[in-house]
Design a protein around this motif. Structure first.
Motif, PDB file in Angstrom:
ATOM      1  N   PRO A  68       0.701  -1.387  -0.135  1.00  0.00           N
ATOM      2  CA  PRO A  68      -0.022   0.246   0.271  1.00  0.00           C
ATOM      3  C   PRO A  68       0.538   1.073   0.053  1.00  0.00           C
ATOM      4  CG  PRO A  68      -1.145  -1.564   1.890  1.00  0.00           C
ATOM      5  CD  PRO A  68       0.682  -2.102   1.355  1.00  0.00           C
ATOM      6  N   ARG A  69       1.952   1.875   0.979  1.00  0.00           N
ATOM      7  CA  ARG A  69       2.612   2.302   0.802  1.00  0.00           C
ATOM      8  C   ARG A  69       3.052   2.551  -0.483  1.00  0.00           C
ATOM      9  NH1 ARG A  69       8.401   1.942   2.161  1.00  0.00           N
ATOM     10  NH2 ARG A  69       8.737  -0.168   1.745  1.00  0.00           N
ATOM     11  N   VAL A  70       3.216   1.948  -1.429  1.00  0.00           N
ATOM     12  CA  VAL A  70       3.896   1.745  -2.684  1.00  0.00           C
ATOM     13  C   VAL A  70       2.889   2.711  -3.713  1.00  0.00           C
ATOM     14  CG1 VAL A  70       4.828   1.451  -4.875  1.00  0.00           C
ATOM     15  CG2 VAL A  70       5.750   0.477  -3.383  1.00  0.00           C
ATOM     16  N   ALA A  71       1.480   1.988  -4.072  1.00  0.00           N
ATOM     17  CA  ALA A  71       0.184   2.269  -4.454  1.00  0.00           C
ATOM     18  C   ALA A  71      -0.229   3.596  -3.998  1.00  0.00           C
ATOM     19  CB  ALA A  71      -0.678   1.504  -4.319  1.00  0.00           C
ATOM     20  N   ALA A  72       0.293   4.435  -2.524  1.00  0.00           N
ATOM     21  CA  ALA A  72      -0.348   5.797  -1.956  1.00  0.00           C
ATOM     22  C   ALA A  72       0.776   6.718  -2.234  1.00  0.00           C
ATOM     23  CB  ALA A  72      -0.142   5.453  -0.149  1.00  0.00           C
ATOM     24  N   SER A  73       2.450   6.855  -2.366  1.00  0.00           N
ATOM     25  CA  SER A  73       3.270   6.658  -3.441  1.00  0.00           C
ATOM     26  C   SER A  73       2.594   7.268  -4.553  1.00  0.00           C
ATOM     27  CB  SER A  73       4.536   6.735  -2.970  1.00  0.00           C
ATOM     28  OG  SER A  73       5.432   7.649  -3.826  1.00  0.00           O
ATOM     29  N   ILE A  74       2.387   6.751  -5.322  1.00  0.00           N
ATOM     30  CA  ILE A  74       2.354   6.925  -7.187  1.00  0.00           C
ATOM     31  C   ILE A  74       0.597   7.659  -6.930  1.00  0.00           C
ATOM     32  CG2 ILE A  74       2.008   6.135  -8.644  1.00  0.00           C
ATOM     33  CD1 ILE A  74       5.063   5.677  -7.539  1.00  0.00           C
ATOM     34  N   ALA A  75       0.266   7.352  -6.222  1.00  0.00           N
ATOM     35  CA  ALA A  75      -1.306   8.081  -6.520  1.00  0.00           C
ATOM     36  C   ALA A  75      -1.079   9.453  -6.148  1.00  0.00           C
ATOM     37  CB  ALA A  75      -1.776   7.239  -5.401  1.00  0.00           C
ATOM     38  N   GLN A  76      -0.515   9.717  -5.265  1.00  0.00           N
ATOM     39  CA  GLN A  76       0.115  11.605  -4.350  1.00  0.00           C
ATOM     40  C   GLN A  76       0.847  11.691  -5.641  1.00  0.00           C
ATOM     41  OE1 GLN A  76       3.280  12.220  -3.661  1.00  0.00           O
ATOM     42  NE2 GLN A  76       2.882  14.044  -2.064  1.00  0.00           N
ATOM     43  N   GLN A  77       1.868  11.176  -6.223  1.00  0.00           N
ATOM     44  CA  GLN A  77       2.522  11.926  -7.122  1.00  0.00           C
ATOM     45  C   GLN A  77       1.459  12.388  -9.090  1.00  0.00           C
ATOM     46  OE1 GLN A  77       6.440   9.754  -8.512  1.00  0.00           O
ATOM     47  NE2 GLN A  77       6.319  11.538  -9.422  1.00  0.00           N
ATOM     48  N   GLY A  78       0.613  11.177  -8.997  1.00  0.00           N
ATOM     49  CA  GLY A  78      -0.064  11.735  -9.882  1.00  0.00           C
ATOM     50  C   GLY A  78      -1.257  12.936  -9.573  1.00  0.00           C
ATOM     51  N   LEU A  79      -1.650  12.698  -8.342  1.00  0.00           N
ATOM     52  CA  LEU A  79      -2.975  13.853  -8.040  1.00  0.00           C
ATOM     53  C   LEU A  79      -1.843  15.276  -8.407  1.00  0.00           C
ATOM     54  CD1 LEU A  79      -5.427  15.054  -7.081  1.00  0.00           C
ATOM     55  CD2 LEU A  79      -4.996  14.396  -4.961  1.00  0.00           C
ATOM     56  N   ALA A  80      -0.723  15.117  -7.604  1.00  0.00           N
ATOM     57  CA  ALA A  80       0.143  16.142  -7.318  1.00  0.00           C
ATOM     58  C   ALA A  80       1.109  16.905  -9.445  1.00  0.00           C
ATOM     59  CB  ALA A  80       1.714  16.050  -6.556  1.00  0.00           C
ATOM     60  N   ALA A  81       1.005  15.934  -9.566  1.00  0.00           N
ATOM     61  CA  ALA A  81       1.010  16.538 -11.279  1.00  0.00           C
ATOM     62  C   ALA A  81       0.483  16.757 -11.868  1.00  0.00           C
ATOM     63  CB  ALA A  81       1.346  15.113 -12.046  1.00  0.00           C
ATOM     64  N   ARG A  82      -1.095  17.054 -11.601  1.00  0.00           N
ATOM     65  CA  ARG A  82      -2.251  17.459 -12.690  1.00  0.00           C
ATOM     66  C   ARG A  82      -2.350  18.369 -11.300  1.00  0.00           C
ATOM     67  NH1 ARG A  82      -5.649  17.650 -14.442  1.00  0.00           N
ATOM     68  NH2 ARG A  82      -7.768  17.013 -14.796  1.00  0.00           N
ATOM     69  N   LEU A  83      -2.369  18.580  -9.956  1.00  0.00           N
ATOM     70  CA  LEU A  83      -2.693  19.676  -9.672  1.00  0.00           C
ATOM     71  C   LEU A  83      -1.949  20.512 -10.228  1.00  0.00           C
ATOM     72  CD1 LEU A  83      -3.334  19.217  -6.029  1.00  0.00           C
ATOM     73  CD2 LEU A  83      -4.983  20.441  -8.003  1.00  0.00           C
ATOM     74  N   TRP A  84      -0.166  20.451  -9.932  1.00  0.00           N
ATOM     75  CA  TRP A  84       0.547  21.446 -10.677  1.00  0.00           C
ATOM     76  C   TRP A  84       0.505  21.819 -12.239  1.00  0.00           C
ATOM     77  CZ3 TRP A  84       2.707  24.326  -7.867  1.00  0.00           C
ATOM     78  CH2 TRP A  84       3.644  23.747  -6.557  1.00  0.00           C
ATOM     79  N   SER A  85      -0.510  20.834 -13.094  1.00  0.00           N
ATOM     80  CA  SER A  85      -0.140  21.235 -14.965  1.00  0.00           C
ATOM     81  C   SER A  85      -1.392  21.716 -14.820  1.00  0.00           C
ATOM     82  CB  SER A  85      -0.424  20.339 -15.310  1.00  0.00           C
ATOM     83  OG  SER A  85       0.709  18.519 -14.931  1.00  0.00           O
ATOM     84  N   ALA A  86      -2.292  22.182 -13.919  1.00  0.00           N
ATOM     85  CA  ALA A  86      -3.360  22.631 -14.149  1.00  0.00           C
ATOM     86  C   ALA A  86      -2.943  24.287 -13.697  1.00  0.00           C
ATOM     87  CB  ALA A  86      -4.735  22.580 -13.071  1.00  0.00           C
TER      88      ALA A  86
END
Length: 249
Positions: A68-86
């Motif tokens: 779960p900690r691996v999936a949590a890291s990748i999930a967080q990075q994906g959301l961060a990328a979306r927010l920064w991009s927009a």
């Protein structure tokens, strides 16, 4: 240039930059079996606790990881990328950025990447680095980091490294698009805003920047995914044999 209701200027930049708004015909559709999609504020505060758990589970399933900690890291990075991009895309192309208050952003945690976000109300804010930091860093990534630390024991250094990595990637994509389309003004504005953001205390120590390149000082744990390896900006040059907890903290 004023923000248009549909934020149409973001569409040519690609999926990670697109931000749906209440002006879109699609509205704020929820995921499979969903009623009213949760806001990110509800997600971070635990008022919609299943949303964060569901997102991490979706990512874990797609990556075929049992950690779960691996999936949590990748999930967080994906959301961060979306927010920064927009946010960065709007600041560069409009000179303004929409208020991305977590109470105004609904999302579908079951959606395929990039994470599905819908802004329910358009409130223009300045398009400078300070506004971007307040909106993305303090408004989203800090409460998201706390939620992930509390639930999955995610290391702070890893999460802020993910935030820096996501920002650097968004900036590279935006600057590349700008130069390819002869928008040297947009490319220069992207670089200036990114420089200002990386001067922020929360991002300053996340990695080393050389031009548009970024080498982070932590690891997102992607190498622990079956078939995964180290990312292009990882602190490791090859997958480590031992647990990366110390390096990612």
């Amino acid at each position: 240039m004023d923000l248009d209701p549909a934020l149409a200027a973001l569409r040519p930049l690609g999926g990670f930059f697109v931000l749906r708004t209440a002006a879109d015909p699609a509205g704020a559709a929820g995921g499979p079996g969903a009623g009213r999609p949760p806001t990110l504020a509800e997600t971070y505060a635990g008022a919609a606790p299943d949303a964060l758990t569901a997102r991490v589970a979706v990512v874990a399933d797609r990556l075929r990881t049992a950690e779960p900690r691996v999936a949590a890291s990748i999930a967080q990075q994906g959301l961060a990328a979306r927010l920064w991009s927009a946010a960065l895309g709007c600041a560069v192309l409009y000179g303004r950025t929409p208020d991305l208050d977590p109470r105004l952003l609904r999302w579908d945690p079951h959606a395929s990447a990039p994470d599905d976000l819908c802004l329910t109300e358009l409130r223009p804010l300045p398009g400078d680095a300070a506004a971007l930091a307040a909106t993305v860093l303090h408004g989203h990534l800090a409460p998201l980091a706390k939620a992930l630390r509390d639930r999955y024991g995610s290391a702070p250094g890893l999460l802020w490294g993910n935030a820096g990595s996501a920002l650097a990637a968004a900036a590279r994509a935006l600057e590349s698009w700008a130069r390819a389309h002869g928008r040297t003004d947009a490319a220069e504005r992207t670089r200036a805003l990114t420089d200002g953001l990386f001067a922020h205390p929360l991002l300053r120590t996340t990695g080393a920047r050389t031009g548009g390149a970024f080498r982070r000082r932590s690891c997102c744990l992607y190498y622990r995914v079956p078939g995964g390896g180290v990312c292009g900006d990882c602190c490791f040059t090859r997958p480590p044999r031992s647990s990366p907890r110390a390096a990612s903290g």
